[in-house]
Scaffold this active site. Structure first.
Site: not given
Length: 172
Positions: A93, A125, A143, A166
């Site tokens: 949008h 994930g 994650a 790191r």
């Protein structure tokens, strides 16, 4: 749509393709909760808008991820993308309120920029990879991270927004 040899899917992928999709050889996509039951996302969604492109390299694995391309999403070779990730090269949008609603509403005012995920990258994930992101070779995204910029090669980044953790000393 172009698909290489030995493409493996586990579950059904939702595909809306008004652009171009190129999937390399030996690619695996999990698209069901049972296919990768870590609890993040239930299927693969590939939404390629008019003028958009998606290219996925060889030996890449992607689980229960939503990818939208209005411009270009490039995913390299030997990339791993964990379940529940979202990869978008667009804002969907307009950012300006005057174009989002009312008499001046104009969804053609969206912004988009290419997303590049280089060879050997690992996206944890539940991560979001936003427009204009470039993830370097062999880098790792922790994650649940939100990436909105450039990640150099061979580094580990995590958080919201993703920050440098790191160097990835085990890089090839």
């Amino acid at each position: 749509m172009e698909i290489g040899e030995h493409f493996v899917t586990r579950g059904n992928i939702y595909i809306k393709n008004d652009g171009k999709i190129k999937i390399g050889s030996h690619v695996t996509m999990n698209s069901a909760g049972w296919a990768n039951p870590i609890g993040l996302g239930d299927r693969m969604y590939l939404q390629i808008m008019r003028g958009g492109t998606l290219s996925i390299g060889n030996y890449t694995g992607i689980s229960n991820t939503a990818i939208t391309s209005e411009n270009e999403v490039q995913i390299g070779n030997h990339v791993l993308i964990g379940a529940g990730c979202k990869i978008f090269d667009t804002d969907f949008h307009p950012l300006e309120a005057r174009y989002r609603y009312g008499s001046n509403k104009d969804n053609n005012k969206t912004r988009n920029r290419s997303v590049v995920i280089e060879d050997g990258a690992f996206i944890g994930g539940g991560s979001f990879i936003l427009k204009g992101s470039h993830i370097g070779k062999n880098s790792i995204i922790g994650a649940g991270s939100v990436v909105a910029g450039k990640i150099p090669p061979n580094e580990i980044w995590a958080g919201n927004p993703a920050k440098f953790i790191r160097k990835n000393d085990e890089a090839i």
